[in-house]
Design an enzyme around this catalytic site. Structure first.
Site, PDB file in Angstrom:
ATOM      1  N   ARG A   1      -7.278  -0.883  -8.449  1.00  0.00           N
ATOM      2  CA  ARG A   1      -7.511  -1.532  -7.156  1.00  0.00           C
ATOM      3  C   ARG A   1      -8.725  -0.873  -6.510  1.00  0.00           C
ATOM      4  NH1 ARG A   1      -5.799   0.668  -2.594  1.00  0.00           N
ATOM      5  NH2 ARG A   1      -3.888   1.569  -3.412  1.00  0.00           N
TER       6      ARG A   1
ATOM      7  N   HIS B   1      -5.238  -0.854  -0.233  1.00  0.00           N
ATOM      8  CA  HIS B   1      -3.999  -1.570  -0.557  1.00  0.00           C
ATOM      9  C   HIS B   1      -3.925  -2.868   0.237  1.00  0.00           C
ATOM     10  CE1 HIS B   1       0.213  -2.330  -1.395  1.00  0.00           C
ATOM     11  NE2 HIS B   1       0.450  -2.389  -0.099  1.00  0.00           N
TER      12      HIS B   1
ATOM     13  N   TYR C   1      -6.491   9.361   0.505  1.00  0.00           N
ATOM     14  CA  TYR C   1      -5.642   9.829  -0.585  1.00  0.00           C
ATOM     15  C   TYR C   1      -6.278   9.764  -1.974  1.00  0.00           C
ATOM     16  CZ  TYR C   1      -4.636   4.768  -0.781  1.00  0.00           C
ATOM     17  OH  TYR C   1      -4.743   3.400  -0.835  1.00  0.00           O
TER      18      TYR C   1
END
Length: 402
Positions: free
Chosen positions: A273, A277, A286
Site C-alpha cells: 500500500r 490506509h 509508523y
C-alpha cells in the site's frame, strides 16, 4: 492445480513466492502459470496496463477530492493495481466477486465506473450499481464481514446446480477478497471452516499490502499468510501481487478449479500500500521512507511497461495516450462529484427492508415530524428576514427623499 500447496514447509522462509515478471521486466517461466496465461495477447496486456493507469489516476483524484472536503473518507489502492486488475480480469463473466472497501481496480475490471464508488464515500448513497447485473457485491466496510456471506453465496451456487456441470457458460465460482488485516478476523476463520466443510466454490484472495493500518504483517502472523488456510485443508499459493501476469494466472487456475467442483483455495498476493490506509491515516508515523522507496522500485505499472517494452508491445505514443486518458478521467470524476445532489434524508427509510415494516414506518413518521419543526422555523425566519429587508429599504428611500 499443483501450484497450490496443502503442506506447510519446515521453515517459514521456504514458502515460495511465485513470480512471472520481475520488477525489471524480465520474464520467468513457470509451466503451470504459463499455461494459464498463454491465451493473453499483447493487446490484452496493453489493456491491463491502461486499466492500471486509469484506476491510479482516479484513485489520486479521489484522494484530492477528500482533501477538498468532497468525500468523508477515501481508502486508496495505490500500488495494488496489478493485484486487482489481474484478479478482476481472471474471473469469468458469471463469477461473483465480493470486495472489501479498497478494490477500485476490481470494480474497474467489472465495468463499474469510479464515480459509482464515490457516492458511498460522500455519504449520499449505499451504492450506485446493481450487484447482480455486474456480478460484484457492494463494498464492505466491516473487516472480514463479507467472507461468511461470500461462502454462503458459494454454497447456494452448489445447491442451485451451478458448480461442476462442465458447462463453461453457467458453472460459477466466488472470488472473496480481503486484506492482510482482515485475515486476522474471526469471520475469515469461520469462512474457511464452512468453505472446507462443504467444499464451496470460492477462492479466497488476500492482498497482503504489508500494513493493517499501523500493524505490520509480521506482527499479525509469524508465517506467510498463505499457510493459514492449510490448517483447514484448503490449498494455497503465495504470489507476487505486483505482477499482473502471476496474479491473473493464479486466480484463473483457482476459479476454474472451483467451478469444476474442486472446492476452495486461497491466494496470498504480496503487494504494498503506497498511500495511507485511509485519508484519516498518517503512514509517516509508523513506516520508514526507505521501505517506501524499496517498494516504489517494484511499482506494478512500471513493471508491466518494462515487460511490454521487451516484447515490443508498447511505445511512447501508447503510454502518453494512456496518461492523457487518465487525466481526462480524473477531471471527469472531479466534475461528476461536484454535480452530485444531496439526497432527501427521508430516503434512508426506503431501503431498510424490501417490504414495508411498521417499525420503520413509525420512525419515518417521527423523523418527518421532527424535520417539520425546522421547516416551519425556517419559513418564519425567511418571512422575518423579508420583512426586515422591506423595512430597511423603506427607511433608505425615505432618507434619500430627505
Amino acid at each position: 492445480m499443483s501450484v497450490f500447496r496443502t503442506t506447510i514447509p519446515e521453515h517459514a522462509d521456504d514458502e515460495p513466492l511465485i513470480q512471472l515478471v520481475a520488477p525489471d521486466g524480465t520474464r520467468t517461466p513457470h509451466e503451470e502459470l504459463d499455461a494459464a496465461v498463454a491465451h493473453l495477447t499483447g493487446e490484452d496486456l496493453r489493456r491491463y496496463y491502461r486499466d492500471m493507469v486509469m484506476i491510479r489516476a482516479a484513485d489520486l483524484e479521489a484522494t484530492s477530492l477528500q482533501r477538498q472536503g468532497q468525500l468523508g473518507l477515501w481508502a486508496s489502492a495505490l500500488g495494488q493495481e496489478a493485484a486487482q486488475i489481474g484478479a478482476g480480469h481472471a474471473a469469468r463473466t458469471q463469477d461473483y466477486l465480493v470486495p472489501t472497501y479498497r478494490e477500485h481496480g476490481i470494480a474497474w475490471a467489472r465495468g463499474i465506473e469510479p464515480w459509482r464508488l464515490l457516492d458511498v464515500w460522500r455519504g449520499i448513497a449505499h451504492g450506485s450499481y446493481d450487484p447482480y447485473e455486474l456480478r460484484t457485491h457492494p463494498y464492505m466496510l466491516v473487516l472480514g464481514a463479507q467472507v461468511p456471506q461470500a461462502v454462503g453465496y458459494a454454497m447456494g451456487l452448489q445447491r442451485d446446480g451451478l458448480v461442476g456441470t462442465g458447462d463453461l457458460e453457467s458453472d460459477t465460482a466466488v472470488l472473496t477478497l480481503f486484506g492482510d488485516g482482515s485475515s486476522s478476523e474471526g469471520e475469515v476463520s469461520e469462512g474457511f471452516t464452512f468453505a472446507a466443510s462443504f467444499q464451496a466454490p470460492t477462492v479466497f484472495f488476500t492482498q497482503n499490502n504489508q500494513w493493517a493500518i499501523s500493524v505490520p504483517t509480521t506482527v499479525q502472523s509469524r508465517v506467510p499468510l498463505a499457510q493459514r488456510s492449510r490448517g483447514w485443508g484448503i490449498p494455497s499459493v503465495r504470489i507476487d501481487g505486483n505482477d499482473v501476469l502471476a496474479v491473473y494466472g493464479a486466480v484463473r487456475l483457482a476459479l476454474d478449479a472451483a467451478r469444476e467442483g474442486e472446492g476452495p483455495s486461497y491466494i496470498e498476493a504480496v503487494t504494498y500500500r503506497m498511500a495511507a490506509h485511509t485519508t484519516s491515516d498518517d503512514p509517516t508515523r509508523y513506516r520508514a521512507r526507505a521501505e517506501e522507496e524499496e517498494w516504489a522500485a517494484k511499482d506494478p505499472i512500471d513493471r508491466l511497461r518494462r515487460y511490454l517494452e521487451t516484447q515490443d508491445e508498447i511505445d511512447e505514443e501508447f503510454i502518453g495516450h494512456c496518461e492523457e486518458e487518465g487525466h481526462d478521467l480524473a477531471m471527469a470524476l472531479h466534475h461528476e462529484i461536484h454535480a452530485m445532489a444531496d439526497p432527501d434524508p427521508i430516503e434512508i427509510f426506503s431501503h431498510v427492508y424490501a417490504d414495508p415494516h411498521p417499525l420503520v414506518e413509525a420512525e419515518r413518521a417521527e423523523f418527518e415530524r421532527y424535520r417539520s419543526q425546522f421547516e416551519d422555523a425556517g419559513d418564519q425566519a425567511d418571512a422575518g428576514s423579508a420583512a426586515d429587508s422591506a423595512a430597511a429599504d423603506s427607511t433608505a428611500a425615505e432618507e434619500g427623499r430627505r
